[in-house]
Design a protein around this motif. Structure first.
Motif, mmCIF file in Angstrom:
data_model
loop_
_atom_site.group_PDB
_atom_site.id
_atom_site.type_symbol
_atom_site.label_atom_id
_atom_site.label_comp_id
_atom_site.label_asym_id
_atom_site.label_seq_id
_atom_site.Cartn_x
_atom_site.Cartn_y
_atom_site.Cartn_z
ATOM 1 N N PHE A 184 4.450 15.842 5.428
ATOM 2 C CA PHE A 184 3.266 16.525 5.554
ATOM 3 C C PHE A 184 3.696 17.595 6.735
ATOM 4 C CE2 PHE A 184 1.598 12.832 3.861
ATOM 5 C CZ PHE A 184 0.257 13.250 3.506
ATOM 6 N N GLY A 185 5.044 18.034 7.017
ATOM 7 C CA GLY A 185 5.549 18.933 7.714
ATOM 8 C C GLY A 185 5.990 18.811 9.086
ATOM 9 N N ALA A 186 6.015 17.460 9.352
ATOM 10 C CA ALA A 186 6.503 17.068 10.786
ATOM 11 C C ALA A 186 7.943 17.547 10.947
ATOM 12 C CB ALA A 186 6.628 15.654 10.919
ATOM 13 N N GLU A 187 8.246 17.794 12.285
ATOM 14 C CA GLU A 187 9.423 18.475 12.773
ATOM 15 C C GLU A 187 9.927 17.861 13.968
ATOM 16 O OE1 GLU A 187 9.591 22.738 12.381
ATOM 17 O OE2 GLU A 187 9.021 22.870 10.139
ATOM 18 N N ASN A 232 3.851 18.415 14.476
ATOM 19 C CA ASN A 232 3.676 16.984 14.220
ATOM 20 C C ASN A 232 2.241 16.607 14.499
ATOM 21 O OD1 ASN A 232 6.517 16.800 14.135
ATOM 22 N ND2 ASN A 232 6.924 16.407 16.156
ATOM 23 N N ASN A 233 1.519 17.229 15.295
ATOM 24 C CA ASN A 233 0.141 16.906 15.345
ATOM 25 C C ASN A 233 -0.585 17.215 14.143
ATOM 26 O OD1 ASN A 233 0.369 16.438 18.117
ATOM 27 N ND2 ASN A 233 -0.270 18.425 18.593
ATOM 28 N N ILE A 234 -0.093 18.291 13.465
ATOM 29 C CA ILE A 234 -0.925 18.707 12.158
ATOM 30 C C ILE A 234 -0.385 17.489 10.986
ATOM 31 C CG2 ILE A 234 -1.023 20.340 10.221
ATOM 32 C CD1 ILE A 234 -0.800 22.470 12.553
ATOM 33 N N ALA A 235 0.853 17.271 10.961
ATOM 34 C CA ALA A 235 1.274 16.390 9.959
ATOM 35 C C ALA A 235 0.765 14.909 10.150
ATOM 36 C CB ALA A 235 2.803 16.277 10.058
ATOM 37 N N MET A 275 0.760 -1.438 -0.053
ATOM 38 C CA MET A 275 0.022 -0.106 0.043
ATOM 39 C C MET A 275 0.944 1.184 -0.172
ATOM 40 S SD MET A 275 -3.017 -0.854 -0.154
ATOM 41 C CE MET A 275 -3.915 0.523 0.463
ATOM 42 N N PRO A 276 0.454 2.428 -0.566
ATOM 43 C CA PRO A 276 1.169 3.681 -0.316
ATOM 44 C C PRO A 276 1.591 4.076 1.049
ATOM 45 C CG PRO A 276 -0.911 3.740 -1.614
ATOM 46 C CD PRO A 276 -0.900 2.581 -1.077
ATOM 47 N N VAL A 277 2.890 4.774 0.812
ATOM 48 C CA VAL A 277 3.455 5.184 2.154
ATOM 49 C C VAL A 277 3.097 6.624 2.246
ATOM 50 C CG1 VAL A 277 5.544 5.301 3.525
ATOM 51 C CG2 VAL A 277 4.874 3.193 2.194
ATOM 52 N N PHE A 278 2.900 7.203 3.573
ATOM 53 C CA PHE A 278 2.722 8.484 3.682
ATOM 54 C C PHE A 278 3.711 9.035 4.970
ATOM 55 C CE2 PHE A 278 -1.087 6.911 1.723
ATOM 56 C CZ PHE A 278 -1.458 7.938 0.837
#
Length: 434
Positions: free
Chosen positions: A34-37, A44-47, A26-29
């Motif tokens: 997505f902006g994690a730092e 991280n929460n948003i990403a 399956m695809p990997v995200f």
């Protein structure tokens, strides 16, 4: 398209095949995309949330947590998503209660309510997983003091108990108010189906560690848990059916495996028993008991097989209790039937291979009254091929004269040293020992 894995489990009862997701291919995200730092909880929460949302909307995939330490708040999973924590990666969960708001539908010691979100939460999801050889770690700065149970907390428990006993609408049971201090679970799958938890290591927990609630088709394998806080059971399947727990390591401050089925009126209302549960090849490093049933068992527990496990239990700071501990009280109702424990090796037991108690109320005895008296029905508890270095008894059963324990067998129980009376039973029918 998401593939599935079907697992056939051999058991001395009609055990359905278990269907779980297979995310290979399956695809990997990657959350970094997505902006994690590292070091940024907000980023991280948003990403993580956006990666989960995207994976689910695109038909499924793996949300990838790469090597490194990632501070975060709550994580809410969605259907068709695998949260994969890579080897060398650690998700560090904030100790701030506000990070687990708004409230979600959950439960607390067998009573449904709206409370702080579990650290990882899935509600009404299908084909969902947590995998990887990385770590999930809870910071405990706030949760540890909350575990001391001051008066305001006990008052909140009593309030929730009264609401549940009077069948108050669950939406009215709002428990995240100041001073209530109902600690959240670490991982809760609530009303989910086709669930996989695999390879992950979990360290610390505010409350129960793994809590599949009202779930079907669940596999937990090669998971290791080390959590020595208050109420830190390793895994608490509750009103959950068709479940396999295998090749896991539990190092707990409470019970290793605790089977539940709702408390009192809430269990009767939901009326979904825990059944068709197999536990095999698990190593319990430390715990109060290897397997506990209750006291929350009001919807019933049946068809349980525990086999080929090792129970060390004894440490410098904690005594091991029992291998199989079944507890209820006059408020529980429900039933326990067809429970099998076999091929178990243990060291020093403070209790016995089997203990059944029917008057266990803990703080509830004086905190709240009995609204309705219903005794638990017991029929069919069987132990075979058990060995231990030491125990207080071989067996201790305390039934009720009006509801005796029925059909209990112990076969090939080898305890090197027995401190007390071998068998200490009352109100038991059809008991055999060979």
């Amino acid at each position: 398209m998401l593939a599935t894995e079907t697992i056939k489990v051999t058991a001395p009862f009609d055990m359905p095949e278990i269907c779980i997701p297979d995310f290979s291919g399956m695809p990997v995200f990657n959350i970094v995309d997505f902006g994690a730092e590292q070091g940024s909880k907000i980023s991280n929460n948003i990403a993580i949330a956006n990666a989960i949302k995207t994976a689910s909307e695109q038909g499924g995939g793996m949300v990838f947590i790469p090597e490194g330490e990632w501070l975060c708040g709550k994580i809410h999973l969605k259907s068709w998503v695998n949260l994969h924590v890579a080897e060398g990666a650690t998700l560090v969960f904030s100790e701030k209660p506000e990070d687990y708001l708004p409230v979600v539908l959950t439960s607390w010691e067998g009573m449904e309510c709206y409370n702080y979100s579990p650290l990882i939460y899935a509600y009404e999801c299908r084909h969902v997983a947590i995998t990887g050889k990385g770590k999930l770690k809870a910071l405990m700065d706030v949760w540890t003091p909350w575990g001391k149970r001051p008066k305001r907390h006990m008052d909140a428990l009593a309030d929730l108990y009264h609401q549940a006993a009077k069948y108050a609408a669950v939406e009215e049971r709002q428990m995240a108010y100041e001073g209530a201090n109902l600690r959240p679970h670490f991982v809760q799958f609530n009303r989910c189906q086709h669930v996989l938890i695999e390879d992950i290591h979990i360290e610390n927990s505010p409350f129960w560690v793994l809590h599949p609630l009202l779930c079907k088709d669940v596999v937990v394998r090669r998971v290791s848990v080390k959590a020595h806080g208050h109420n830190n059971d390793g895994i608490d399947p509750e009103m959950t059916q068709n479940m396999l727990i295998e090749d896991c390591i539990f190092d707990q401050g409470d019970d290793a495996i605790a089977l539940k089925a709702g408390r009192n009126q809430d269990g009767w209302r939901l009326n979904i028993p825990s059944k068709n549960i197999v536990v095999r090849r698990c190593h319990i490093v430390c715990a109060h008991h290897l397997v506990t049933l209750g006291t929350e068992l009001s919807a019933g527990i049946e068809n349980v097989l525990i086999q080929d496990c090792q129970f060390d239990g004894q440490t410098d700071y904690q005594d091991a209790g029992n291998l199989l501990y079944i507890k209820s009280n006059e408020r529980c109702g429900g039933y326990v039937k067809n429970i099998i424990l076999q091929n178990i090796q243990a060291k020093k037991l403070g209790g016995a291979p089997l203990v059944i108690e029917t008057d266990v109320l803990y703080q509830w005895r004086t905190l709240v009254p009995t609204y309705e008296r219903r005794l638990t029905q017991f029929d069919g508890i069987h132990l075979a091929h058990i060995s231990a270095d030491q125990a207080q008894h071989l067996c201790r059963i305390e039934g009720q004269s009006t509801a005796p324990i029925k059909n209990v067998s112990l076969n090939n129980i080898n305890i090197k040293t027995i401190i007390g009376v071998d068998i200490k039973n009352q109100f038991v029918e059809d008991f055999s020992f060979a």
